[in-house]
Design an enzyme around this catalytic site. Structure first.
Site, PDB file in Angstrom:
ATOM      1  N   ASN A 179      -4.716   4.480 -30.470  1.00 45.27           N
ATOM      2  CA  ASN A 179      -5.309   5.775 -30.106  1.00 45.27           C
ATOM      3  C   ASN A 179      -6.148   6.400 -31.226  1.00 45.27           C
ATOM      4  OD1 ASN A 179      -2.794   6.122 -31.442  1.00 45.27           O
ATOM      5  ND2 ASN A 179      -2.560   8.187 -30.616  1.00 45.27           N
TER       6      ASN A 179
ATOM      7  N   SER B 108       5.089   3.268 -29.825  1.00 46.19           N
ATOM      8  CA  SER B 108       6.089   3.702 -28.859  1.00 46.19           C
ATOM      9  C   SER B 108       7.481   3.745 -29.468  1.00 46.19           C
ATOM     10  CB  SER B 108       6.090   2.763 -27.647  1.00 46.19           C
ATOM     11  OG  SER B 108       6.661   1.506 -27.979  1.00 46.19           O
TER      12      SER B 108
ATOM     13  N   GLY C   3       9.471   1.024 -31.781  1.00 46.34           N
ATOM     14  CA  GLY C   3       9.992   1.549 -33.040  1.00 46.34           C
ATOM     15  C   GLY C   3      11.468   1.245 -33.223  1.00 46.34           C
TER      16      GLY C   3
ATOM     17  N   GLU D  20       6.560   6.673 -36.762  1.00 47.63           N
ATOM     18  CA  GLU D  20       5.956   7.829 -36.095  1.00 47.63           C
ATOM     19  C   GLU D  20       5.784   7.417 -34.646  1.00 47.63           C
ATOM     20  OE1 GLU D  20       3.933  10.051 -34.130  1.00 47.63           O
ATOM     21  OE2 GLU D  20       2.167   9.356 -35.221  1.00 47.63           O
TER      22      GLU D  20
ATOM     23  N   CYS E 131      -0.006  11.378 -29.535  1.00 56.19           N
ATOM     24  CA  CYS E 131       1.433  11.656 -29.518  1.00 56.19           C
ATOM     25  C   CYS E 131       1.722  13.119 -29.797  1.00 56.19           C
ATOM     26  CB  CYS E 131       2.162  10.753 -30.510  1.00 56.19           C
ATOM     27  SG  CYS E 131       1.441  10.746 -32.158  1.00 56.19           S
TER      28      CYS E 131
ATOM     29  N   GLU F  22       5.138  11.088 -43.174  1.00 48.00           N
ATOM     30  CA  GLU F  22       3.856  10.628 -43.704  1.00 48.00           C
ATOM     31  C   GLU F  22       3.102  11.837 -44.240  1.00 48.00           C
ATOM     32  OE1 GLU F  22       2.419   7.071 -40.891  1.00 48.00           O
ATOM     33  OE2 GLU F  22       2.685   8.946 -39.818  1.00 48.00           O
TER      34      GLU F  22
END
Length: 451
Positions: free
Chosen positions: A130, A207, A211, A228, A262, A431
């Protein structure tokens, strides 16, 4: 084996990218380990200088990178330019880190105790489709600044800008093997990041399902992870808010990047006393979102990334869906979906699952406690917005909502100078921000005895 890259706006073939094998992935990791030792041995000022040169190379290629992203991902050109500039800015920001990875002197009896921040070694970064450029930079920039090497696996659908960034790094003078992009399947390249013991940390954005798999795999080697993951963020609008501003900006909190974000505020919660008025204001705002050719300077929203994803988004808006209104989108070739506003029940699939498309659901709430309760009624906790003129309420609700990134009277989620990450099943670790390079180091403690 190869993967065909398709332009989401017209379905024309853009490129064919060869997928790496396990053996090729291992070779990249081995090369990264060799390069990392020399990189870590450089004086911090020299590492900082090379990162600034990398930033300058990206700055000189902003238009090129943006044009690639338009064709590969369908991002509007104005958004793609911002994304390329963001990569430059992230590199510039973290170029200051090598000279500021300070240890500590700890008072102890009988000697001197000091700590050092030592790089982990090789870091594997797995990025989603994305935001290919920006999310990549959040991993590789602080990791390189901390003295690590990076092997990056981009998403199969959108690898082209990441591949070009690796070339720009070499052109800027980064050592061969230090920052590599290895295209391929997640089940091959990404999985090898998890199982190869030379990779000491995996950074994954994607996703929640994947993850969890990565987290479990890394546990076998006690390997560090930053995750994330998904989101189902709430945009809470109280009756005392600036309703005109809240409604005018709400579409851009969810429809930017065609909702493939997200952090998208895909649930709008509106205090019941102003619900009807908010909907009256929201409808023209949604109709005003310009959806069209990503190469057009005035386009605000482009297509979805792939036909497979388009079909998934469509599944959330069946013929009997509670559609309040929607915007417009082009017909013909391309993976187009018009901005859509639903008014479903709180128990509906659209209220619970991450849609990852230009679909938003609007719900009334009764009071502050009800808004908090519904905002938290999700396995996710990544971002969100709170609209109110009462800043005490804004802080109070922000403390109560279980989410990693919240904004009051704004839809902002990500700043490279502040931490970014999720609560619950939206992620693990943080992050960005000034401490991000520390996430790519080990703290070494040394005691020096004094007789």
């Amino acid at each position: 084996m190869s993967h065909t890259i398709v332009n989401p706006a017209d379905e024309q073939v853009v490129a064919t990218v060869t997928s790496a094998t396990i053996e090729e992935t291992d070779a990249a990791i081995t090369g990264a380990a060799t390069a990392q030792r020399d990189w870590a041995a450089l004086a911090p000022v020299d590492r900082a200088r090379m990162l600034r040169r990398f930033a300058e190379a990206v700055d000189g290629a902003v238009e090129e990178l943006a044009a690639i992203e338009v064709r590969n991902s369908g991002h509007p050109i104005s958004q793609a330019r911002w994304e390329a500039g963001h990569v430059r800015d992230v590199l510039e920001y973290y170029s200051a880190a090598p000279e500021r990875l300070f240890g500590r002197q700890i008072p102890v009896a009988g000697g001197l105790d000091v700590t050092f921040q030592e790089p982990l070694g090789v870091v594997g970064v797995i990025t989603p489709w994305n935001f290919p450029m920006t999310i990549a930079s959040w991993g590789f920039a602080p990791a390189l600044a901390a003295g690590n090497a990076v092997v990056l696996k981009p998403a199969e659908w959108t690898p082209l800008t990441s591949m070009r960034l690796a070339e720009l790094g070499l052109e800027a003078g980064l050592p061969e093997g230090l920052f590599q992009v290895v295209a391929g399947k997640g089940s091959v390249v990404g999985e090898r990041f998890v199982t190869n013991p030379t990779v000491r940390k995996v950074v994954f954005t994607g996703s929640t399902e994947v993850g969890k798999h990565i987290m479990a795999g890394c546990a076998e080697q006690v390997k560090r992870v930053t995750l994330e993951l998904g989101g189902k963020s709430a945009n809470i609008v109280f009756a005392d808010a600036d309703l005109e501003r809240a409604a005018a900006t709400a579409p851009y909190g969810v429809f930017e990047n065609a909702g493939q974000d997200c952090c998208a505020r895909s649930r709008i919660l509106v205090e019941r006393s102003v619900y009807e008025r908010f909907m009256e204001l929201l409808e023209p705002a949604v109709a005003g979102v310009k959806v069209g050719d990503p190469a057009d300077e005035t386009t605000e929203m482009g297509p979805l990334v792939a036909r497979q994803h388009l079909e998934r988004v469509r599944s959330f808006v069946p013929d009997d869906a509670d559609v309040a209104f929607h915007g417009s989108a082009p017909g013909g070739p391309g993976f187009w979906f018009a901005p859509t506003v639903l008014t479903p029940s709180r128990e509906s699939r659209a209220a619970r699952e991450e849609i990852f498309g230009p679909v938003v659901s609007v719900f009334p709430f009764d009071d502050e406690a009800d808004a908090i309760r519904f905002a938290n009624a999700s396995e996710y906790g990544l971002s969100g917005s709170i609209w109110t003129r009462d800043l005490s309420r804004g802080i109070r609700v922000a403390r109560a909502v279980e989410s990693g990134n919240l904004s009051v009277n704004s839809h902002s989620s990500v700043r490279y100078a502040t931490p970014f990450g999720g609560f619950k099943q939206s992620g693990l670790g943080r992050e960005l921000g000034p401490d991000a390079p520390l996430a790519f180091t080990e703290t070494k403690n040394v005691f020096l005895a004094v007789d």
